[in-house]
Design an enzyme around this catalytic site. Structure first.
Site, PDB file in Angstrom:
ATOM      1  N   TYR A 158       1.015  -1.172  -0.007  1.00 23.10           N
ATOM      2  CA  TYR A 158      -0.036   0.004   0.292  1.00 23.10           C
ATOM      3  C   TYR A 158       0.897   1.163  -0.011  1.00 23.10           C
ATOM      4  O   TYR A 158       1.901   1.183   0.986  1.00 23.10           O
ATOM      5  CB  TYR A 158      -0.875   0.084   1.402  1.00 23.10           C
ATOM      6  N   ASP A 253       9.304   2.944   0.161  1.00 20.34           N
ATOM      7  CA  ASP A 253       8.232   3.598   0.632  1.00 20.34           C
ATOM      8  C   ASP A 253       8.471   3.021   2.247  1.00 20.34           C
ATOM      9  O   ASP A 253       8.027   2.030   2.684  1.00 20.34           O
ATOM     10  CB  ASP A 253       6.764   3.159   0.166  1.00 20.34           C
ATOM     11  N   LYS A 281       4.156   9.414   8.751  1.00 18.40           N
ATOM     12  CA  LYS A 281       3.867   8.953  10.044  1.00 18.40           C
ATOM     13  C   LYS A 281       5.188   9.399  11.119  1.00 18.40           C
ATOM     14  O   LYS A 281       4.571  10.458  11.642  1.00 18.40           O
ATOM     15  CB  LYS A 281       3.822   7.407  10.008  1.00 18.40           C
TER      16      LYS A 281
END
Ligand SMILES: *Cc1c(COP(=O)(O)O)cnc(C)c1O
Length: 455
Positions: A158, A253, A281
């Protein structure tokens, strides 16, 4: 005749708010991962999401005053727990001086320097507002620089809800059965090629079939969005070699793994050099942030240094920078004499892993507990033994017994443990969790595993 009252639900206030929420917001939530739809039980009538009123350290309190040991941790950002005092102080100090200027601040340089020191492959960075923006922009940069269009992506990884990357995507997209979304035209995905995670032969073939056409491969170096799936030995090295051989860029990522699995991220942990790195994050310490970075030779193609356009009204937001700087300062290995926060997180993670394994064995529930540091997923395997003993890619994960996870989830929730409401997510441990929290979680898991296997 006395009227018999239905016993009051311990989630009564949350239930009331959720009934209102579904009228105001799709599915009652601001992000699908927060929905309890996948764990609600038969007919979906079991439970809706609980509404949180406050959090501190490792604990959440909902509006019915139920408290939980939290392993969602906002899906990763809160490595030092909820509102650690230095982060709270940094944000409070900044808000007194303004929330956003649309001008340069020294805080951006400070955070950029901290990240560059931790990640030698990210000497230059552009701040954005979310992980989605980071991957979207990194892809644009890769295509612009290489003047090629094709992007390789793994099944189940994702990378946010970017059109070109939202195919066979993990996280909420898998949980809610839309790994590929309607509303994305073929033209947006026609240059995306999918390969299985942890599969070098398939990736090699994909490169060879498209000689000179692949701009980049984007990958989660540790897959966290189908649950935790570590890279097999040699996999990331193999991807690096393939990208070099085909003059394509390797994009890590690390929105989830950056500063999570080690101070230097997965690239530090496994000593792999990506060309571009996406972050988010943890580097925002609980405030909205994202970033992408790499060597100046690449990054200076980004506007206004170069022609590849990317911008943002709130990018490098002073509040987010303040929270990020304060959070990363807590994590810096070298800043704390001898005792690194990552050593502490590894010890807590290992304790949870061992305890959960023993509890599952005692309840005779087949699970594969997969963990890297402070991120962990118990995969509930099919009881007929038809599944491999560990999960190494998306196809393996999809075979898991999601209803067993749902029963486990509900039992843990009732016992005061907040888990992600999906089999396909990682649990996160923070430095605010104590050994006592972990042991209590394991105690509850003994009962929850029994609940998981009873139908
Ligand atoms: C969370 C996540 C994203 C998306 O970040 P947002 O801030 O939710 O847009 C991208 N990639 C990975 C690996 C993630 O875990």
């Amino acid at each position: 005749m006395a009227k018999l009252n239905k016993p009051k639900s311990r989630y009564a206030k949350s239930e009331k708010l959720f009934a209102e929420a579904v009228k105001l917001m799709p599915g009652g939530v601001s992000s699908p991962v927060r929905s309890f739809k996948a764990v609600a039980g038969e007919g979906g009538g079991g439970i809706g999401p609980v509404f949180i009123k406050e959090a501190k350290g490792a604990d959440l309190t909902d509006i019915d005053n139920n408290t939980y040991i939290d392993y969602v941790m906002s899906y990763g950002p809160l490595i030092a727990g909820h509102s650690p005092p230095p982060v709270r102080a940094a944000v409070a100090k900044q808000i007194d001086k303004g929330s956003s200027y649309g001008c340069c601040t020294e805080a951006e340089l400070k955070l950029a320097k901290i990240i560059a020191a931790a990640m030698p492959n990210v000497p230059m960075i552009r701040f954005v507002n979310s992980g989605t923006e980071a991957t979207m922009s990194a892809i644009r940069l890769a295509r612009g620089v290489t003047q090629r269009n094709i992007i390789l992506k793994c099944h189940g990884c994702y990378h946010g809800h970017v059109d070109s990357l939202l195919i066979e995507a993990g996280s909420g997209a898998t949980t809610h059965n839309h790994p590929s979304s309607p509303g994305i035209p073929d033209s947006a995905t026609s240059n995306t090629v999918l390969v299985p995670y942890n599969d070098l032969p398939a990736t090699t073939a994909a490169f060879e079939e498209r000689q000179g056409k692949i701009a980049a491969m984007i990958v989660e170096p540790i897959c966290g969005n189908i649950g935790v799936v570590p890279p097999l030995p040699g996999y990331l090295e193999g991807l690096r070699a393939l990208c070099d051989q085909h003059n394509a860029l390797l994009i890590f990522d690390e929105v989830l793994t950056g500063f999570r699995v080690a101070y230097g991220g997965a690239q530090g942990l496994y000593s792999i050099r990506p060309d571009l790195t996406c972050l988010g994050k943890i580097i925002g310490g609980g405030l909205p942030v994202g970033a992408y970075g790499g060597k100046p030779e690449l990054m200076n193609h980004v506007s206004p240094a170069g022609p590849i356009y990317q911008a943002g009204t709130l990018s490098g937001n002073p509040l987010a920078m303040a929270a990020g700087i304060a959070t990363l300062s807590l994590l810096d290995d070298t800043a704390i004499d001898g005792t690194s926060i990552y050593t502490q997180l590894e010890a807590l993670g290992s304790r949870l892993e061992i305890g959960l394994k023993a509890a599952a064995v005692a309840a005779n529930v087949p699970v594969s507990i997969q963990r890297v540091g402070s991120m962990l997923t118990p995969f509930f395997l099919r009881r007929d033994g038809s599944q491999t003993a560990s999960i190494k890619n998306y196809a393996d994960a999809l075979q898991c017994d999601t209803q067993a996870y749902a029963r486990f989830f509900r039992s843990m929730l009732d016992a005061g443990v907040m888990l992600p409401p999906s089999q396909f997510e990682a649990w996160f441990i923070s430095s605010a969790h104590t050994e006592g929290d972990i042991d209590q979680t394991i105690d509850h898991a003994r009962e929850a595993f029994k609940a998981a296997q009873s139908i």
